[in-house]
Scaffold this motif. Sequence first.
Motif, mmCIF file in Angstrom:
data_model
loop_
_atom_site.group_PDB
_atom_site.id
_atom_site.type_symbol
_atom_site.label_atom_id
_atom_site.label_comp_id
_atom_site.label_asym_id
_atom_site.label_seq_id
_atom_site.Cartn_x
_atom_site.Cartn_y
_atom_site.Cartn_z
ATOM 1 N N GLN A 130 0.823 -1.209 0.000
ATOM 2 C CA GLN A 130 0.000 0.000 0.000
ATOM 3 C C GLN A 130 0.860 1.264 0.000
ATOM 4 N N LEU A 134 1.617 3.942 -3.182
ATOM 5 C CA LEU A 134 1.384 5.367 -3.002
ATOM 6 C C LEU A 134 2.613 6.169 -3.419
ATOM 7 N N PHE A 138 1.586 8.403 -6.674
ATOM 8 C CA PHE A 138 0.961 9.664 -6.275
ATOM 9 C C PHE A 138 1.592 10.849 -6.996
ATOM 10 N N ARG A 150 -4.445 15.701 0.059
ATOM 11 C CA ARG A 150 -4.827 14.404 -0.517
ATOM 12 C C ARG A 150 -3.883 13.311 -0.065
ATOM 13 N N LEU A 151 -2.588 13.628 -0.052
ATOM 14 C CA LEU A 151 -1.586 12.651 0.361
ATOM 15 C C LEU A 151 -1.810 12.227 1.810
ATOM 16 N N ARG A 153 -4.606 12.227 3.395
ATOM 17 C CA ARG A 153 -5.814 11.378 3.418
ATOM 18 C C ARG A 153 -5.492 9.965 2.953
ATOM 19 N N GLU A 154 -4.627 9.838 1.955
ATOM 20 C CA GLU A 154 -4.250 8.516 1.451
ATOM 21 C C GLU A 154 -3.476 7.720 2.506
ATOM 22 N N ARG A 157 -5.882 6.593 5.020
ATOM 23 C CA ARG A 157 -6.685 5.475 4.507
ATOM 24 C C ARG A 157 -5.942 4.154 4.704
ATOM 25 N N VAL A 158 -4.644 4.137 4.413
ATOM 26 C CA VAL A 158 -3.846 2.922 4.622
ATOM 27 C C VAL A 158 -3.895 2.521 6.091
#
Length: 202
Positions: A130, A134, A138, A150-151, A153-154, A157-158
């Motif tokens: 994951q 990214l 990304f 956004r980064l 948030r990613e 999310r992981v």
Amino acid sequence: MLFDVTRGELAGLFGEHRLATLPATAFPPLAADTEGARLLRTVGVPTGTLTLRAPDEESGRLPLVREVVDAEDFEATPRDAGGWPVIGWLLSAHLALDPGSGTVYAVDPDEGTVRELHTDVSSLVRVTVQFQRLLDEFTFGDDEEAGFERLEREVERVRRETDGVDPLPFRDDETVWSVVGDEIAMGQRFVAGSPGARSLYG
């Protein structure tokens, strides 16, 4: 296995040339037939953030914890930790596989700790995939501030998706994966040539 990870999935994402594995002969006899050893032998992990330990050139075996660090006096060291094979390296920590439970531990000589990091090797592979994906894919776009949002948030999310299955990798801010996640969120781990690095540095 906590996560369904396959060689085909990883090869499709990163290409066969980016996957690192360990031979069965690298593991001590008690570990060679475990699920964790099988995953590291047949599925592997993408190269980059996590480094698998190279077996000794003469013996062909992975080193044991007691051969790379004196962990007996570390905080809360499991009794049999000295005999675990060291399978990799992440930040300042040796990664060791407990053949009995299948748990992956982070052995940090700087901190003097031996801590559970993953419930099993499939979790180690999943988090590595994951984060590496990214870092590979990304891009920030024209608005750098929005890109960092956004980064972040990613990365979150992981963490969230991992926590739902295995709470160990991100159980507090001090785990090596928590530190890696923070570094990624700050834009520190993009390698030259990646879309993220080109967006940040041109």
